[in-house]
Design a protein around this motif. Sequence first.
Motif, PDB file in Angstrom:
ATOM      1  N   GLY A   1      -2.541   8.248 -12.299  1.00  0.00           N
ATOM      2  CA  GLY A   1      -1.908   9.455 -11.800  1.00  0.00           C
ATOM      3  C   GLY A   1      -1.707   9.380 -10.297  1.00  0.00           C
ATOM      4  O   GLY A   1      -2.529   8.800  -9.572  1.00  0.00           O
ATOM      5  N   PRO A   2      -0.624   9.968  -9.797  1.00  0.00           N
ATOM      6  CA  PRO A   2      -0.309   9.860  -8.365  1.00  0.00           C
ATOM      7  C   PRO A   2      -1.278  10.590  -7.451  1.00  0.00           C
ATOM      8  O   PRO A   2      -1.354  10.280  -6.261  1.00  0.00           O
ATOM      9  CB  PRO A   2       1.099  10.455  -8.268  1.00  0.00           C
ATOM     10  N   PHE A   3      -2.020  11.543  -7.982  1.00  0.00           N
ATOM     11  CA  PHE A   3      -2.897  12.332  -7.119  1.00  0.00           C
ATOM     12  C   PHE A   3      -4.376  12.085  -7.398  1.00  0.00           C
ATOM     13  O   PHE A   3      -5.231  12.892  -7.049  1.00  0.00           O
ATOM     14  CB  PHE A   3      -2.560  13.819  -7.268  1.00  0.00           C
ATOM     15  N   SER A   4      -4.706  10.972  -8.033  1.00  0.00           N
ATOM     16  CA  SER A   4      -6.082  10.648  -8.373  1.00  0.00           C
ATOM     17  C   SER A   4      -6.842  10.112  -7.157  1.00  0.00           C
ATOM     18  O   SER A   4      -6.249   9.658  -6.178  1.00  0.00           O
ATOM     19  CB  SER A   4      -6.122   9.610  -9.490  1.00  0.00           C
ATOM     20  N   SER A   5      -8.163  10.142  -7.256  1.00  0.00           N
ATOM     21  CA  SER A   5      -8.995   9.619  -6.174  1.00  0.00           C
ATOM     22  C   SER A   5      -8.836   8.106  -6.050  1.00  0.00           C
ATOM     23  O   SER A   5      -8.945   7.551  -4.949  1.00  0.00           O
ATOM     24  CB  SER A   5     -10.462   9.984  -6.427  1.00  0.00           C
ATOM     25  N   ILE A   6      -8.583   7.437  -7.157  1.00  0.00           N
ATOM     26  CA  ILE A   6      -8.365   5.985  -7.114  1.00  0.00           C
ATOM     27  C   ILE A   6      -7.090   5.665  -6.331  1.00  0.00           C
ATOM     28  O   ILE A   6      -7.054   4.748  -5.511  1.00  0.00           O
ATOM     29  CB  ILE A   6      -8.286   5.400  -8.537  1.00  0.00           C
ATOM     30  N   THR A   7      -6.046   6.440  -6.583  1.00  0.00           N
ATOM     31  CA  THR A   7      -4.799   6.258  -5.838  1.00  0.00           C
ATOM     32  C   THR A   7      -5.031   6.443  -4.348  1.00  0.00           C
ATOM     33  O   THR A   7      -4.507   5.686  -3.521  1.00  0.00           O
ATOM     34  CB  THR A   7      -3.735   7.252  -6.343  1.00  0.00           C
ATOM     35  N   LYS A   8      -5.808   7.437  -3.992  1.00  0.00           N
ATOM     36  CA  LYS A   8      -6.122   7.690  -2.580  1.00  0.00           C
ATOM     37  C   LYS A   8      -6.788   6.481  -1.945  1.00  0.00           C
ATOM     38  O   LYS A   8      -6.392   6.057  -0.845  1.00  0.00           O
ATOM     39  CB  LYS A   8      -7.031   8.910  -2.467  1.00  0.00           C
ATOM     40  N   ARG A   9      -7.758   5.899  -2.624  1.00  0.00           N
ATOM     41  CA  ARG A   9      -8.461   4.735  -2.073  1.00  0.00           C
ATOM     42  C   ARG A   9      -7.530   3.535  -1.919  1.00  0.00           C
ATOM     43  O   ARG A   9      -7.588   2.819  -0.914  1.00  0.00           O
ATOM     44  CB  ARG A   9      -9.648   4.371  -2.966  1.00  0.00           C
ATOM     45  N   VAL A  10      -6.675   3.319  -2.907  1.00  0.00           N
ATOM     46  CA  VAL A  10      -5.729   2.194  -2.834  1.00  0.00           C
ATOM     47  C   VAL A  10      -4.774   2.375  -1.661  1.00  0.00           C
ATOM     48  O   VAL A  10      -4.523   1.436  -0.890  1.00  0.00           O
ATOM     49  CB  VAL A  10      -4.955   2.049  -4.160  1.00  0.00           C
ATOM     50  N   LEU A  11      -4.251   3.592  -1.499  1.00  0.00           N
ATOM     51  CA  LEU A  11      -3.309   3.849  -0.409  1.00  0.00           C
ATOM     52  C   LEU A  11      -3.986   3.722   0.953  1.00  0.00           C
ATOM     53  O   LEU A  11      -3.413   3.149   1.894  1.00  0.00           O
ATOM     54  CB  LEU A  11      -2.692   5.236  -0.570  1.00  0.00           C
ATOM     55  N   GLU A  12      -5.187   4.238   1.071  1.00  0.00           N
ATOM     56  CA  GLU A  12      -5.896   4.141   2.345  1.00  0.00           C
ATOM     57  C   GLU A  12      -6.182   2.686   2.710  1.00  0.00           C
ATOM     58  O   GLU A  12      -6.111   2.308   3.890  1.00  0.00           O
ATOM     59  CB  GLU A  12      -7.199   4.938   2.275  1.00  0.00           C
ATOM     60  N   ASN A  13      -6.474   1.859   1.734  1.00  0.00           N
ATOM     61  CA  ASN A  13      -6.689   0.435   2.011  1.00  0.00           C
ATOM     62  C   ASN A  13      -5.389  -0.231   2.472  1.00  0.00           C
ATOM     63  O   ASN A  13      -5.404  -1.048   3.407  1.00  0.00           O
ATOM     64  CB  ASN A  13      -7.216  -0.267   0.761  1.00  0.00           C
ATOM     65  N   ILE A  14      -4.285   0.107   1.819  1.00  0.00           N
ATOM     66  CA  ILE A  14      -2.988  -0.438   2.234  1.00  0.00           C
ATOM     67  C   ILE A  14      -2.688  -0.037   3.674  1.00  0.00           C
ATOM     68  O   ILE A  14      -2.257  -0.868   4.491  1.00  0.00           O
ATOM     69  CB  ILE A  14      -1.874   0.047   1.278  1.00  0.00           C
ATOM     70  N   GLU A  15      -2.924   1.214   3.995  1.00  0.00           N
ATOM     71  CA  GLU A  15      -2.667   1.684   5.358  1.00  0.00           C
ATOM     72  C   GLU A  15      -3.555   0.961   6.363  1.00  0.00           C
ATOM     73  O   GLU A  15      -3.084   0.515   7.420  1.00  0.00           O
ATOM     74  CB  GLU A  15      -2.888   3.188   5.440  1.00  0.00           C
ATOM     75  N   HIS A  16      -4.823   0.836   6.042  1.00  0.00           N
ATOM     76  CA  HIS A  16      -5.774   0.181   6.953  1.00  0.00           C
ATOM     77  C   HIS A  16      -5.381  -1.271   7.205  1.00  0.00           C
ATOM     78  O   HIS A  16      -5.358  -1.730   8.364  1.00  0.00           O
ATOM     79  CB  HIS A  16      -7.184   0.252   6.360  1.00  0.00           C
ATOM     80  N   GLU A  17      -5.075  -1.999   6.143  1.00  0.00           N
ATOM     81  CA  GLU A  17      -4.724  -3.410   6.286  1.00  0.00           C
ATOM     82  C   GLU A  17      -3.392  -3.580   7.018  1.00  0.00           C
ATOM     83  O   GLU A  17      -3.211  -4.530   7.790  1.00  0.00           O
ATOM     84  CB  GLU A  17      -4.665  -4.083   4.914  1.00  0.00           C
ATOM     85  N   THR A  18      -2.454  -2.663   6.784  1.00  0.00           N
ATOM     86  CA  THR A  18      -1.166  -2.736   7.477  1.00  0.00           C
ATOM     87  C   THR A  18      -1.342  -2.473   8.964  1.00  0.00           C
ATOM     88  O   THR A  18      -0.751  -3.167   9.806  1.00  0.00           O
ATOM     89  CB  THR A  18      -0.177  -1.714   6.885  1.00  0.00           C
ATOM     90  N   GLU A  19      -2.170  -1.496   9.318  1.00  0.00           N
ATOM     91  CA  GLU A  19      -2.413  -1.205  10.736  1.00  0.00           C
ATOM     92  C   GLU A  19      -3.067  -2.402  11.421  1.00  0.00           C
ATOM     93  O   GLU A  19      -2.698  -2.767  12.552  1.00  0.00           O
ATOM     94  CB  GLU A  19      -3.293   0.030  10.874  1.00  0.00           C
TER      95      GLU A  19
END
Length: 362
Positions: free
Chosen positions: A203-221
């Motif tokens: 689901g787009p609003f799940s806690s797992i999705t949040k963790r995946v997106l935050e990791n993508i953002e962190h690694e991209t930065e």
Amino acid sequence: MKPESYGGILEVSAAIRDYYGLEHSADCDPAVSAWLREHQFRCVIALLVDGMGISIMKRHLKEQSFFMRHTVKEITTVFPPTTTAATTSFLTGKYPCETGWLGWNQYFREINDELILFRDTGQYSGKSYPDHAWKALPVTYICDELNRKNICARSFWPEWAGDDGAHTYHQLMERTLGAAENPEVRMIYTYWDVLDTCMHVNGPFSSITKRVLENIEHETERMAQALPEDCGLLVIADHSQVEVRHYAIDDDDEFCSYLSQTPTVEARCISLCIKPEKKEAFRTYFNKKFGNAFLLLDHDEVIRQGWFGKGTPHPRFEEFIGDYIAIALGPLQLDFIRGKDTHGSHAGGMASEAMIPLILVP
């Protein structure tokens, strides 16, 4: 959304193509063009994070996070807002109607099968058709165009792309950074699909999705901070996702009685071929049952209203549309055999599916 509202991603593509002296038919996105003119980058990195729409970012990221503070504006993708159509459009500078790459699976009469374009596998049969989609619907990606002009370009993909595919997002960023440090490299296209897969499953609003997106953002930065000063980073998505509900066509005998072949394209932008003698009866049936949830358009209406974009249509475009296209207006989607267990999806007519970020760094 109206069909003319789509296509902002093509303007971004046009601005990049213009910067490198490649032909383009779409107008150039003014923000991207100004950014490129101002900095005159030696190398431009175009990072496409599959599924990272505006609604997903706003739900999971802090207001002053790396992606959010570098978001220049919100733009639209193409219709339908789905990976097959949108990434092909971004990489070619052409609308889906021009490339013929419309959605997840399409019917090819020469093999009498519904082919998953990116996998060259029958959607329902499971049969393998190596390279069939690329031979039937040939396209040239921007990196190939640049290399043919002796402008060095590289692309990086997930592990399914072959031996050079990245197994983790960290590895993908390391490979992107390594190429950017090569003074001969002028453009890099980098693609990652794990966020989209995660949202389909959880689901787009799940806690797992949040963790995946935050990791993508962190690694991209982290990667962006290490880039040489003459490199620019553009981050974009192909579509967003919404939480969905399911209706199983294959469990509805009356619905199936109208079909002359199995449905194709997408569950939220579904192509339906109807028995000739039942076309009008089907329209009445469908609108009575799904009229509040779907916009049903016949073949000619789809073309006349320009749902799959502008430009000169691919010679096979019309055969892929079928007799009707049904576009989801809300969370309901029409599944045939597969897809009933997904929690998140896309490709429909909701604005939240189509709005994506334009992120420019610096």
